[in-house]
Scaffold this active site. Structure first.
Site, PDB file in Angstrom:
ATOM      1  N   ASN A 165      28.856  51.862  52.736  1.00  0.00           N
ATOM      2  CA  ASN A 165      28.343  50.573  53.204  1.00  0.00           C
ATOM      3  C   ASN A 165      28.633  49.441  52.228  1.00  0.00           C
ATOM      4  OD1 ASN A 165      27.021  49.661  55.555  1.00  0.00           O
ATOM      5  ND2 ASN A 165      25.480  51.265  55.331  1.00  0.00           N
ATOM      6  N   ASP A 254      25.246  52.554  61.324  1.00  0.00           N
ATOM      7  CA  ASP A 254      23.937  53.158  61.030  1.00  0.00           C
ATOM      8  C   ASP A 254      23.516  54.107  62.151  1.00  0.00           C
ATOM      9  OD1 ASP A 254      23.935  51.482  58.800  1.00  0.00           O
ATOM     10  OD2 ASP A 254      22.973  49.871  59.938  1.00  0.00           O
TER      11      ASP A 254
HETATM   12  P1  ATP Z   1      28.478  48.291  61.162  1.00  0.00           P
HETATM   13  O1  ATP Z   1      28.736  47.929  59.730  1.00  0.00           O
HETATM   14  O2  ATP Z   1      28.694  47.184  62.133  1.00  0.00           O
HETATM   15  O3  ATP Z   1      27.212  49.015  61.398  1.00  0.00           O
HETATM   16  P2  ATP Z   1      30.550  50.226  60.657  1.00  0.00           P
HETATM   17  O4  ATP Z   1      31.781  49.466  60.301  1.00  0.00           O
HETATM   18  O5  ATP Z   1      29.760  50.870  59.596  1.00  0.00           O
HETATM   19  O6  ATP Z   1      29.618  49.329  61.577  1.00  0.00           O
HETATM   20  P3  ATP Z   1      32.041  51.392  62.780  1.00  0.00           P
HETATM   21  O7  ATP Z   1      33.177  52.187  62.277  1.00  0.00           O
HETATM   22  O8  ATP Z   1      32.282  50.037  63.335  1.00  0.00           O
HETATM   23  O9  ATP Z   1      30.908  51.380  61.676  1.00  0.00           O
HETATM   24  O10 ATP Z   1      31.312  52.215  63.933  1.00  0.00           O
HETATM   25  C1  ATP Z   1      30.760  53.488  63.707  1.00  0.00           C
HETATM   26  C2  ATP Z   1      30.987  54.356  64.899  1.00  0.00           C
HETATM   27  O11 ATP Z   1      30.372  53.766  66.064  1.00  0.00           O
HETATM   28  C3  ATP Z   1      32.446  54.549  65.258  1.00  0.00           C
HETATM   29  O12 ATP Z   1      33.011  55.620  64.529  1.00  0.00           O
HETATM   30  C4  ATP Z   1      32.351  54.833  66.749  1.00  0.00           C
HETATM   31  O13 ATP Z   1      32.026  56.196  66.968  1.00  0.00           O
HETATM   32  C5  ATP Z   1      31.174  53.963  67.180  1.00  0.00           C
HETATM   33  N1  ATP Z   1      31.731  52.696  67.653  1.00  0.00           N
HETATM   34  C6  ATP Z   1      32.033  51.594  66.926  1.00  0.00           C
HETATM   35  N2  ATP Z   1      32.602  50.635  67.692  1.00  0.00           N
HETATM   36  C7  ATP Z   1      32.661  51.145  68.953  1.00  0.00           C
HETATM   37  C8  ATP Z   1      33.153  50.665  70.210  1.00  0.00           C
HETATM   38  N3  ATP Z   1      33.707  49.459  70.318  1.00  0.00           N
HETATM   39  N4  ATP Z   1      33.019  51.472  71.295  1.00  0.00           N
HETATM   40  C9  ATP Z   1      32.464  52.696  71.204  1.00  0.00           C
HETATM   41  N5  ATP Z   1      31.997  53.211  70.042  1.00  0.00           N
HETATM   42  C10 ATP Z   1      32.104  52.460  68.932  1.00  0.00           C
END
Ligand code: ATP
Length: 312
Positions: A165, A254
């Protein structure tokens, strides 16, 4: 003892309807990476304690009241005199681009210290300790709190999960690396977005080889709408993101962690853990708010329904 213990800062969260400089209406909730994970786990039926410091103000009361209402144990939290509860403001700037503004420096949450960690471990160690790279970026005392929590959990044989994070507004990659890399020998499970791996691994080095050599047993890499992968030294599993209408991507990571840890607590295998993680991640992006749309255990299968279905 609880299933999961986590620690950090939970802020009051304002969501604007449009550009902030134009004024207008805001809706009020709470947000914070660790609290989002805690709520996700509680909804899935796990016992979870969040520990942190809130202000002696109405927004601090909102934080504690909301977490309690969601079934999260806040009994080890403290209320700071003389420091306000932090604020985060989400501003939809254009289409699906959301600008985030923080008012958290000097906040009550950044007064988290080892004292809260000691209180949180009273009555026994959790099965899982979940920490993020946000908490140690909040200051010296929160950094010491995270280090202490990881040491206590490790000594008690708990599983330690670290979500990198990285928050570039709080600290540099170099400072994050200097704090987080020494924790790795005590960390069992690393969760990171693919662009966050440089915090833990030098350029040119293979991330998985390096992390396993450091003592990590399991590595989960998130790729937003492109899905995620989970790795042990013997097995790699990939999953695409679940196809859902994207309403608000904040909190997906999260929610994903909550699903993954839920699978771990249930004793599910690596593919099963990743399946639950991409499912809870999809729930988060398909609803407005950081955690509001997260599923209960009974709702986990809802995304299998045909789009447009009315569930009666
Ligand atoms: P944030 O910091 O916004 O909480 P992050 O960057 O830590 O997000 P992401 O990789 O964006 O995490 O998202 C985590 C998981 O959520 C992805 O691996 C996927 O499984 C799901 N996810 C994210 N975006 C999408 C999407 N557009 N549609 C479906 N599932 C998604």
């Amino acid at each position: 003892p609880v299933d999961v213990l986590t620690l950090g800062e939970t802020m009051a969260a304002f969501r604007a309807g449009g550009p902030l400089r134009l004024g207008g209406q805001l809706s009020l909730s709470i947000a914070g990476a660790e609290a989002n994970v805690a709520i996700g786990l509680a909804r899935l039926g796990h016992t979870v304690r969040w520990v942190g410091v809130t202000g002696a103000d109405e927004l601090g009361a909102l934080v504690l009241r909301t977490l309690r209402a969601e079934g999260v144990d806040v009994s080890a939290c403290t209320v700071a005199a003389g420091a306000p509860t932090g604020l985060i403001i989400f501003e939809p700037r254009v289409a699906d681009l959301i600008r985030v503004t923080y008012y958290r420096s000097g906040s009550a949450g950044s007064r988290l210290s080892e004292a809260e960690v000691v209180a949180a471990f009273e009555g026994g160690a959790p099965r899982v300790l979940h920490v993020t790279g946000i908490t140690p970026a909040l200051g010296d005392a929160p950094r010491a709190a995270v280090t202490r929590a990881v040491a206590e959990a490790k000594a008690a044989g708990a599983t330690v999960c670290l979500d990198v994070n990285h928050r570039a507004r709080l600290w540099s990659v170099e400072r994050a690396a200097a704090t987080l890399r020494p924790l790795l020998p005590s960390v069992d499970l690393v969760v990171a977005s693919d662009d966050e791996l440089p915090v833990l691994v030098d350029p040119g080095a293979d991330p998985l080889t390096t992390l396993f050599a450091a003592g990590v047993r399991e590595v989960v890499v998130k790729r937003g709408g492109d899905g995620a992968s989970a790795h042990t030294p013997h097995l790699t599993v990939e999953r695409p993101a679940r196809r859902v209408p994207v309403v608000d991507t904040v909190g997906a990571g999260d929610a994903f962690v909550a699903g993954y840890l839920s699978g771990l607590l249930d004793g599910t295998d690596l593919p099963g853990r990743l399946d639950r993680a991409v499912t809870t991640g999809a729930f988060a992006v398909a609803a407005r708010g950081d955690w509001e749309g997260l599923p209960t255990r009974a709702e986990l299968g809802l995304l299998d329904a045909v789009p447009g279905t009315t569930v009666r």
